[in-house]
Design a protein around this motif. Sequence first.
Motif, mmCIF file in Angstrom:
data_model
loop_
_atom_site.group_PDB
_atom_site.id
_atom_site.type_symbol
_atom_site.label_atom_id
_atom_site.label_comp_id
_atom_site.label_asym_id
_atom_site.label_seq_id
_atom_site.Cartn_x
_atom_site.Cartn_y
_atom_site.Cartn_z
ATOM 1 N N THR A 1 -51.998 10.114 38.210
ATOM 2 C CA THR A 1 -52.578 11.048 37.239
ATOM 3 C C THR A 1 -53.966 10.603 36.825
ATOM 4 N N GLY A 2 -54.912 11.530 36.896
ATOM 5 C CA GLY A 2 -56.283 11.233 36.523
ATOM 6 C C GLY A 2 -57.117 10.658 37.649
ATOM 7 N N SER A 3 -56.464 10.294 38.753
ATOM 8 C CA SER A 3 -57.171 9.709 39.908
ATOM 9 C C SER A 3 -56.740 10.423 41.183
ATOM 10 N N GLU A 4 -56.644 11.728 41.102
ATOM 11 C CA GLU A 4 -56.128 12.499 42.237
ATOM 12 C C GLU A 4 -57.051 12.476 43.454
ATOM 13 N N GLU A 5 -58.346 12.337 43.232
ATOM 14 C CA GLU A 5 -59.294 12.341 44.350
ATOM 15 C C GLU A 5 -59.727 10.934 44.760
ATOM 16 N N LYS A 6 -59.844 10.056 43.786
ATOM 17 C CA LYS A 6 -60.226 8.685 44.089
ATOM 18 C C LYS A 6 -59.732 7.761 42.980
ATOM 19 N N LEU A 7 -59.494 6.517 43.326
ATOM 20 C CA LEU A 7 -59.042 5.496 42.382
ATOM 21 C C LEU A 7 -60.134 4.436 42.296
ATOM 22 N N GLU A 8 -60.803 4.374 41.155
ATOM 23 C CA GLU A 8 -61.829 3.357 40.935
ATOM 24 C C GLU A 8 -61.135 2.088 40.441
ATOM 25 N N PHE A 9 -60.742 1.255 41.389
ATOM 26 C CA PHE A 9 -59.918 0.090 41.078
ATOM 27 C C PHE A 9 -60.705 -0.987 40.348
ATOM 28 N N ASP A 10 -61.899 -1.271 40.812
ATOM 29 C CA ASP A 10 -62.789 -2.223 40.157
ATOM 30 C C ASP A 10 -64.208 -1.939 40.622
ATOM 31 N N ALA A 11 -65.154 -2.827 40.258
ATOM 32 C CA ALA A 11 -66.549 -2.585 40.618
ATOM 33 C C ALA A 11 -66.771 -2.619 42.119
ATOM 34 N N GLN A 12 -65.881 -3.298 42.843
ATOM 35 C CA GLN A 12 -66.044 -3.450 44.285
ATOM 36 C C GLN A 12 -65.313 -2.382 45.085
ATOM 37 N N TYR A 13 -64.108 -2.006 44.628
ATOM 38 C CA TYR A 13 -63.258 -1.115 45.421
ATOM 39 C C TYR A 13 -63.051 0.230 44.742
ATOM 40 N N THR A 14 -63.442 1.300 45.432
ATOM 41 C CA THR A 14 -63.090 2.666 45.060
ATOM 42 C C THR A 14 -62.350 3.276 46.242
ATOM 43 N N PHE A 15 -61.092 3.624 46.025
ATOM 44 C CA PHE A 15 -60.254 4.157 47.101
ATOM 45 C C PHE A 15 -60.250 5.684 47.036
ATOM 46 N N LYS A 16 -60.697 6.322 48.113
ATOM 47 C CA LYS A 16 -60.686 7.780 48.193
ATOM 48 C C LYS A 16 -59.421 8.242 48.917
ATOM 49 N N VAL A 17 -58.939 9.401 48.518
ATOM 50 C CA VAL A 17 -57.707 9.932 49.101
ATOM 51 C C VAL A 17 -57.843 10.077 50.617
ATOM 52 N N ASN A 18 -56.832 9.581 51.303
ATOM 53 C CA ASN A 18 -56.731 9.716 52.765
ATOM 54 C C ASN A 18 -57.869 9.044 53.537
ATOM 55 N N GLU A 19 -58.576 8.121 52.891
ATOM 56 C CA GLU A 19 -59.616 7.355 53.574
ATOM 57 C C GLU A 19 -59.111 5.927 53.786
ATOM 58 N N VAL A 20 -59.163 5.462 54.998
ATOM 59 C CA VAL A 20 -58.724 4.103 55.302
ATOM 60 C C VAL A 20 -59.816 3.124 54.880
ATOM 61 N N MET A 21 -59.417 2.097 54.121
ATOM 62 C CA MET A 21 -60.381 1.095 53.665
ATOM 63 C C MET A 21 -59.869 -0.297 53.961
ATOM 64 N N GLU A 22 -60.773 -1.147 54.346
ATOM 65 C CA GLU A 22 -60.440 -2.544 54.566
ATOM 66 C C GLU A 22 -60.469 -3.287 53.238
ATOM 67 N N VAL A 23 -59.422 -4.075 52.955
ATOM 68 C CA VAL A 23 -59.372 -4.857 51.720
ATOM 69 C C VAL A 23 -59.196 -6.326 52.059
ATOM 70 N N ASP A 24 -59.717 -7.188 51.180
ATOM 71 C CA ASP A 24 -59.576 -8.620 51.415
ATOM 72 C C ASP A 24 -58.166 -9.080 51.053
ATOM 73 N N GLY A 25 -57.881 -10.340 51.298
ATOM 74 C CA GLY A 25 -56.528 -10.850 51.087
ATOM 75 C C GLY A 25 -56.064 -10.778 49.648
ATOM 76 N N ASP A 26 -56.964 -11.029 48.691
ATOM 77 C CA ASP A 26 -56.598 -10.963 47.279
ATOM 78 C C ASP A 26 -56.171 -9.556 46.879
ATOM 79 N N VAL A 27 -56.990 -8.578 47.234
ATOM 80 C CA VAL A 27 -56.687 -7.194 46.855
ATOM 81 C C VAL A 27 -55.452 -6.695 47.601
#
Length: 367
Positions: free
Chosen positions: A279-305
Amino acid sequence: KGCICCHFDHVLQDYYGKILSQTSDLKSNACVPSAKPIPTYIRKALAEVHPDVTARYYGCGLVVPECLEGCRLLDLGCGSGRDCYMLSQLVGENGHITGVDMTENQLEVARKFIDYHMQKFGFKKPNVNFVQGYIEALREAGLEEKSYDVVISNCVLNLSPDKASVLQEAYHVLKDGGELYFSDIYSNARISESLRANKVLWGECLSGALWWEDFLRLAAEVGFSVPRLVTASIVSVGNEELQRLLGDYKFVSATYRLFKLPKNWEKKRCLVMYDGNITGSEEKLEFDAQYTFKVNEVMEVDGDVASILKNSRFSEEFTFHSQASTACCAKPKVMPVNPFELVEQLGSSDVLSSTGGCCGPQESCCM
């Protein structure tokens, strides 16, 4: 609790229980609200809070992490309960939120309106309760270990003389995979003892600020994951007398998220895809200053995340792929861990997100 803690407790209880009766009583503008708009669903939830509760609220900005439905939340330094009543709507009737504060005058206001809000929200039974206690001793206040999904704090850590204990207690009451999501004031150097002894500077959330490097060290010593910097904003003191006392010290308001993860979990880089169901992040999730996850977009994340996403409440919100499953994916931004550098990099004195962060003109700071 030692005598030093008790001394500061009495100072703060007097400051927030007696000296301050409304927001305008604060002597500095150390805390400022974000210039960005508050999301509609949060704005609606805030509008449902009784005006008497809001009038006695001395917090700064908003601290609202994502993906809260059905969660158990703990609000450190809840004051009159404004955020608790707002969040109780977001966790829903199957969730629960506990507010803890040491100031009985504030808790009296919060408790007075429990029935009012539950009736207004249409809940058959209360999903909110308030506990008097110290944030340095949550278990002594009756809060059970490993009982909360999320702990939040809004410009309160700087008010404690024993910040290590606050982080330790939060760690203990969090479930495995739980998160400490909080905003606070940080300094560019370790504050001197003479300034720390100033009651006004302490009560105004300035002289109790952690040097940001000390915060990173404390978080690691307690056992939290590497802190994820969400937002940052330069703090302008605004009061000439206070600024003169502070000299060359600079301050920043920053929001961090810390996670309690399994000790021996393998931290392995992977590919993830956000499903868009929060809820409130239906199109994208702004997780932190480094990672913004967009719907249905594949993103590479480091081991911590990767470890955070797989072991927390976010695990059901993502699809995980092996590193070799695709060669085409989005890359995260390169961002500093220093909040002062983040502000400079983004080229703005106000880079707060709409759902995180202390501070700005008109609104006040602390509890």
